[in-house]
Design a protein around this motif. Structure first.
Motif, short mmCIF file in Angstrom:
data_model
loop_
_atom_site.label_atom_id
_atom_site.label_comp_id
_atom_site.label_asym_id
_atom_site.label_seq_id
_atom_site.Cartn_x
_atom_site.Cartn_y
_atom_site.Cartn_z
N ALA A 1 53.26 47.28 53.22
CA ALA A 1 53.78 48.11 52.13
C ALA A 1 53.35 49.57 52.27
O ALA A 1 54.00 50.47 51.73
CB ALA A 1 53.34 47.56 50.79
N LEU A 2 52.25 49.82 52.97
CA LEU A 2 51.76 51.19 53.11
C LEU A 2 52.80 52.10 53.75
O LEU A 2 52.94 53.27 53.39
CB LEU A 2 50.48 51.20 53.95
CG LEU A 2 49.22 50.63 53.27
CD1 LEU A 2 48.13 50.41 54.29
CD2 LEU A 2 48.75 51.56 52.16
N THR A 3 53.55 51.55 54.69
CA THR A 3 54.58 52.35 55.37
C THR A 3 55.97 51.80 55.14
O THR A 3 56.95 52.39 55.61
CB THR A 3 54.30 52.39 56.89
OG1 THR A 3 54.21 51.05 57.39
CG2 THR A 3 53.00 53.12 57.17
N GLY A 4 56.07 50.70 54.40
CA GLY A 4 57.36 50.07 54.17
C GLY A 4 57.86 50.27 52.75
O GLY A 4 57.75 51.37 52.19
N GLU A 5 58.37 49.21 52.15
CA GLU A 5 58.92 49.26 50.79
C GLU A 5 57.78 49.26 49.78
O GLU A 5 57.03 48.30 49.67
CB GLU A 5 59.83 48.05 50.56
CG GLU A 5 60.32 47.88 49.15
CD GLU A 5 61.04 49.11 48.63
OE1 GLU A 5 60.70 49.54 47.51
OE2 GLU A 5 61.92 49.64 49.34
N HIS A 6 57.64 50.36 49.03
CA HIS A 6 56.52 50.46 48.10
C HIS A 6 56.87 51.25 46.85
O HIS A 6 55.99 51.78 46.17
CB HIS A 6 55.30 51.09 48.78
CG HIS A 6 55.56 52.43 49.41
ND1 HIS A 6 55.46 52.65 50.76
CD2 HIS A 6 55.95 53.62 48.87
CE1 HIS A 6 55.74 53.91 51.03
NE2 HIS A 6 56.04 54.52 49.88
N HIS A 7 58.14 51.35 46.51
CA HIS A 7 58.53 52.21 45.38
C HIS A 7 57.94 51.73 44.06
O HIS A 7 57.78 52.51 43.13
CB HIS A 7 60.05 52.32 45.28
CG HIS A 7 60.70 51.22 44.52
ND1 HIS A 7 60.93 49.96 45.06
CD2 HIS A 7 61.18 51.18 43.25
CE1 HIS A 7 61.50 49.20 44.16
NE2 HIS A 7 61.67 49.89 43.06
N ASN A 8 57.61 50.41 43.96
CA ASN A 8 57.02 49.90 42.73
C ASN A 8 55.58 49.45 42.93
O ASN A 8 55.11 48.53 42.26
CB ASN A 8 57.85 48.75 42.16
CG ASN A 8 57.52 48.48 40.70
OD1 ASN A 8 56.96 49.33 40.01
ND2 ASN A 8 57.84 47.30 40.21
N HIS A 9 54.88 50.09 43.83
CA HIS A 9 53.51 49.71 44.12
C HIS A 9 52.51 50.65 43.44
O HIS A 9 52.88 51.56 42.70
CB HIS A 9 53.29 49.64 45.62
CG HIS A 9 53.85 48.39 46.24
ND1 HIS A 9 55.17 48.05 46.14
CD2 HIS A 9 53.26 47.39 46.95
CE1 HIS A 9 55.37 46.89 46.75
NE2 HIS A 9 54.23 46.47 47.25
N ALA A 10 51.23 50.41 43.69
CA ALA A 10 50.15 51.03 42.93
C ALA A 10 49.98 52.52 43.25
O ALA A 10 50.18 52.96 44.39
CB ALA A 10 48.84 50.30 43.21
N VAL A 11 49.59 53.27 42.23
CA VAL A 11 49.21 54.68 42.40
C VAL A 11 47.76 54.90 41.97
O VAL A 11 47.21 55.98 42.18
CB VAL A 11 50.15 55.62 41.62
CG1 VAL A 11 51.56 55.56 42.16
CG2 VAL A 11 50.13 55.32 40.13
N LEU A 12 47.13 53.91 41.35
CA LEU A 12 45.74 54.00 40.91
C LEU A 12 44.96 52.80 41.45
O LEU A 12 45.46 51.67 41.43
CB LEU A 12 45.65 54.01 39.39
CG LEU A 12 46.15 55.26 38.66
CD1 LEU A 12 46.26 54.98 37.16
CD2 LEU A 12 45.22 56.44 38.91
N GLY A 13 43.75 53.05 41.90
CA GLY A 13 42.84 51.97 42.25
C GLY A 13 43.21 51.17 43.47
O GLY A 13 42.62 50.10 43.71
N ALA A 14 44.16 51.62 44.28
CA ALA A 14 44.55 50.88 45.47
C ALA A 14 43.62 51.22 46.64
O ALA A 14 42.70 52.03 46.51
CB ALA A 14 46.00 51.19 45.83
#
Length: 330
Positions: free
Chosen positions: A140-153
């Motif tokens: 997900a770091l370089t792939g599909e991540h539009h709904n992934h974490a912005v805090l605490g990851a």
């Protein structure tokens, strides 16, 4: 699906004994998440211990004046309970914002807390995933991540926790009770979920073999003026792309007390402590709400395609707190 044994428990001690430290066994509540993961091969338990018949299906007054919610209370019953709706309305709203009516009829409070991320890479056993297969990587770091974490990851995982209910429980300082073969225990929700760090496969602080028996909400007068707001990509039956649980007590135009938690921005329900500190004692107006939101979101580290969440959450905080301030002024 892997073949598995099935046993039904009728008391808490019996349920814990049936699991008996077996790392390939799982407790089964409503099954709305676990069974799906079994079908896709993400979860492969050798034995299921059904806990739906345990005497944990009531919402009752706690000794300190709060509420105790049994682990097998369904989401539907929790949202409909008159004391929950009166004293903790954001919790009822959060539960109703999740899933469909049919799923809420089956899903349980204990199971809701333990549901797994909906990251597509986690759900796809053909993909690497540090949460599912430690050390394999995080596409997900370089792939599909539009709904992934912005805090605490971390560089090991950027998945988000999917619970709506957990966000409201975090705002209200809930604690989670559990039972093990060695006796009972309790964890504040703030300590229940572990930071991602380098071990995203370790999601909670529950001891091995522990059975969640209930959730306790402390008496929180501020919670009576609370709201849960969820933003999603379609009008219903969708996981959040951002959510806020907020409670506000305004006196003489100043913030006397505030509770704030975010959803869909981190690997766990995110208690917005920095924003709460910035708000307390200040004016209950949109400008101050925006400053507080910025204080909480300052450490955000968005990926290339999910930076919109920072702006979304800022606007969501201002909108929800402004509505609560208006209600408090009436």
């Amino acid at each position: 699906m892997r073949e598995f044994d099935y046993q039904r428990a009728y008391d808490v001690a019996g349920a814990v004994a049936l699991l008996d430290g077996d790392r390939e066994a799982r407790f089964l509540g409503g099954g709305t998440n676990l069974v799906d993961l079994m079908k896709t091969g993400v979860e492969r338990p050798a034995r299921l211990v059904d806990v739906r018949e345990l005497p944990l299906n009531r919402v009752e007054p706690a000794e300190d004046g709060g509420l105790r919610i049994g682990a097998t209370v369904t989401n539907s019953d929790l949202a409909a309970h008159p004391e929950v709706r009166r004293r903790y309305p954001a919790l009822a709203q959060a539960v109703l914002a999740g899933a469909s009516g049919q799923l809420r009829n089956m899903a349980t409070v204990g199971g809701n807390l333990l549901q797994r991320t909906r990251c597509g890479y986690f759900a796809d056993v053909s993909s690497p995933c540090n949460k599912r297969d430690p050390g394999s990587g995080c596409p997900a770091l370089t792939g599909e991540h539009h709904n992934h974490a912005v805090l605490g990851a971390s560089d090991h995982c950027v998945a988000t926790h999917p619970s709506d209910m957990g966000v409201a429980l975090a705002a209200f300082d809930a604690s989670v009770a559990y039972e093990t073969a060695d006796g009972a225990g309790e964890l504040p929700l703030a300590e229940f979920y572990l930071p991602v760090g380098g071990t995203p496969h370790l999601e909670t602080a529950l001891p091995p073999g522990a059975l969640i028996t209930g959730v306790t909400l402390p008496p929180t007068p501020t919670a009576a003026n609370s709201r849960y707001r969820k933003v999603r990509e379609r009008a219903s039956y969708a996981f959040a792309i951002g959510s806020v649980a907020a409670a506000l007590d305004v006196r003489d135009g100043l913030v006397h007390d505030v509770r704030l938690a975010f959803g869909a921005v981190a690997s766990r329900p995110w208690r917005a402590r920095a924003a709460e500190r910035a708000l307390t004692g200040g004016p209950a107006d949109a400008e101050h709400f925006a400053v507080a939101a910025d204080a909480e979101l300052a450490p955000a580290r968005p990926l290339p395609h999910n930076g919109y969440k920072v702006t979304l959450m800022r606007n969501l905080v201002v909108a929800v707190l402004s509505e609560l301030a208006e209600e408090a002024a009436r």
